[in-house]
Design an enzyme around this catalytic site. Sequence first.
Site, PDB file in Angstrom:
ATOM      1  CG  HIS A 197      -8.268   3.017   1.289  1.00 37.21           C
ATOM      2  ND1 HIS A 197      -8.626   4.031   2.059  1.00 37.21           N
ATOM      3  CD2 HIS A 197      -7.886   2.096   1.973  1.00 37.21           C
ATOM      4  CE1 HIS A 197      -8.519   3.513   3.463  1.00 37.21           C
ATOM      5  NE2 HIS A 197      -7.890   2.479   3.420  1.00 37.21           N
ATOM      6  CG  ASP A 210      -1.876  -1.299   1.283  1.00 36.40           C
ATOM      7  OD1 ASP A 210      -1.299  -2.411   0.858  1.00 36.40           O
ATOM      8  OD2 ASP A 210      -2.871  -1.280   1.772  1.00 36.40           O
TER       9      ASP A 210
END
Length: 408
Positions: A145, A73
């Site tokens: 996300h 990430d």
Amino acid sequence: MEPIDSCKHVPNLLSSFVDTFVDFSVTDGLFLPPNSNSQNHQNAPHPKNDENAPGDMRTHYPSPPGRLIAIGDLHGDLAKSKEAFRLANLIDASGNWTGGSTTVVQVGDVLDRGGDEIKILYFLERLRRQAEKTGGKVITMNGNHEIMNVESDFRNVDKSGLKEFRVWAEWYRVGQVMKGLCEGLESPKDVFKGIPFSFRGIDNENGNNEALIQELRARIAALRPNGPISARFLSRNVTVLVIGDSVFVHGGLLPKHVEYGLQRINEEVRDWINGLGGERAPGYCRGPDGVLWLRKFSRGKNCDCETLEHLLATIPGSKRMIMGHTIQKIGINGVCDNQAIRIDVGMSKGCGNGLPEVLEISENSGLRILTSNPLYQDKYKASSHSERKEGFGLLFPEQGPKQVEVKA
């Protein structure tokens, strides 16, 4: 102002120039090289046989001829993103591709928690185009996300991220006005159509929150289904990926996901991002058992190894699942005899500010962690790539689960 009649002879050239001008302005000076794929990816047909599917929407790839690098990430931190790529000698000091035939997989969550979200999207796209010219690949994936933002769920957005999208909107409008002056081009669509001028919970009676409202409107316009940013960048992302004997997914897979169809998942999510579905993402993208939210194999030491082994047996040739999503405070690690590899080290300043690490897979070295953590400089030898100036290689243990021993 009257349209410029002479533009009808060079509409495509003008449009390309305007797009380059906007890109350069939004990214503080980044140029995208020409796309080697002449066919528009997001409008291309995708046959059910994914081996013949065009571009990055393929679900299955053979083992690459060179190295395979997995990066976790990134969450809006461009500096840490570049550091992660440098650990594997993939970019030079200017951020240009030097990885040759290396295949890179970024497992999602570029968005939220930082202020460089758009810049990272452009950065990854530039590397993808540069890598294609040298036989390499940069494959990007959806994280939870990305899906949240396409659904206009901005609960984890940083203030600096809102500002970045407001700046994008200002330059995007300039580009649309410039294109509108040309008679030979279609009239630009209003990307803000249907977006409200007020939001529940934001008091703007005195105009004191006008900037915030404009930032929210810009982010919605850019990232909603078929928005300029979502369609251009996020629609390229895969949601599930198989390369050789490695399965990649942001959260995790369950048997029901494999039964549903991995290629089917990728195509449906792509189509939804491109505005061909409803406002909400497909159900398997949401909830604690969703492919982007699952933590069954990424949280703690007590992993359900039996379920994981059964799952991998249903994906021909697969030996391991590589996941992001859950921050590993001890760094990249493996459990269940390394059938579950967890690579989210929380490197973003907005999400732990951890030291960058990446996973390297190769025939010669097997699984190795490339880390910027100086604690491991003397304790571990960097295997076959000890000459690297940045990063140190940590060999995974042959037997697991030993995620602590990997790093300590």
